[in-house]
Scaffold this motif. Sequence first.
Motif, short mmCIF file in Angstrom:
data_model
loop_
_atom_site.label_atom_id
_atom_site.label_comp_id
_atom_site.label_asym_id
_atom_site.label_seq_id
_atom_site.Cartn_x
_atom_site.Cartn_y
_atom_site.Cartn_z
N ARG A 164 0.84 -1.21 0.00
CA ARG A 164 0.00 0.00 0.00
C ARG A 164 0.87 1.26 0.00
O ARG A 164 0.54 2.26 -0.64
N ARG A 165 1.97 1.23 0.73
CA ARG A 165 2.89 2.36 0.77
C ARG A 165 3.48 2.64 -0.62
O ARG A 165 3.56 3.79 -1.06
N ALA A 166 3.87 1.57 -1.31
CA ALA A 166 4.38 1.72 -2.67
C ALA A 166 3.30 2.24 -3.60
O ALA A 166 3.55 3.09 -4.47
N LEU A 167 2.08 1.76 -3.42
CA LEU A 167 0.96 2.20 -4.24
C LEU A 167 0.71 3.69 -4.06
O LEU A 167 0.50 4.43 -5.04
N GLN A 168 0.74 4.17 -2.83
CA GLN A 168 0.53 5.60 -2.56
C GLN A 168 1.62 6.45 -3.22
O GLN A 168 1.36 7.53 -3.75
#
Length: 288
Positions: A164-168
Amino acid sequence: MTEPADIGSKRLISLAPESWVRWVTQFPDVEVRDIISSDFQWVRRESDVLVRAYTPEHGEFPLLNELQLRYKPEMPKRVRAYAALAEEKYNLPAYPVLVNILQERNVAIPTRYESEFAGLQARQDYRVINLWEVDVEIAFQQSIKTLLPFVPVLRGGAEESTVRRALQTLRADEQLNQLETLLAFFATFVLDSALVQQIMRWDMAILSESPWYHEILAQGRKQEALTMIVRQLTRRFGSVSRELQESLHRLSLEQLEELSELLLDFAAITDLETWLVTQGENQQIVEP
């Protein structure tokens, strides 16, 4: 309608070439002059990227980036060949780097090519980077945009919160939006597919533009064909030697499909060995 997107090796590296080149070479003062052609006469390449780089100490050199979804036994010989071709074409010493994306269990990955024949020796050193050994924080702390889609397969990256962090990070940069689907693709190797679909856009139309997607499909079909052929050979001729299995593994999917039709015509294992020799003699230098 979804617009076609190039999410292959060249597109990824071109997003942040300076940080990528600095990372793979570990040269802190390296400069990127250009991304140059990696096509050579009689040779077509889709998985490598040549970057013309420069450092005050080493001068100008072509950096050969070979990105492989999974390591293949023929890679040392291939890296040797492409380093030599790049040096001949650009008249500069080449710096080859092999980047392996997905881990193959119990496979030793060499860092050089070596051969000896009739007292003559050949050697090609190259740098190896296995992404599963790379700490995931490097992608965030060093701002290496090229690594962001690979976050799920980096060391420590197989967590939902990290994905999710990479997605953001991808969604916060207009230049990186198209890489979201590639991130989802690699996330399916470590997370449940339903969860991946839930937390991000799963756009197969965009993903189908990536050569890695097609390689995954081809590898699956190739493994099925290889398993079937080894099973048939075992039933007809007994156990199949390790050397022979390695020769079969080097065949393309098209060659394996052709072989599956010819097996019934083989009276002995020597017929297969003869056929394999003819395939080696007729093979062109065109890599996937």
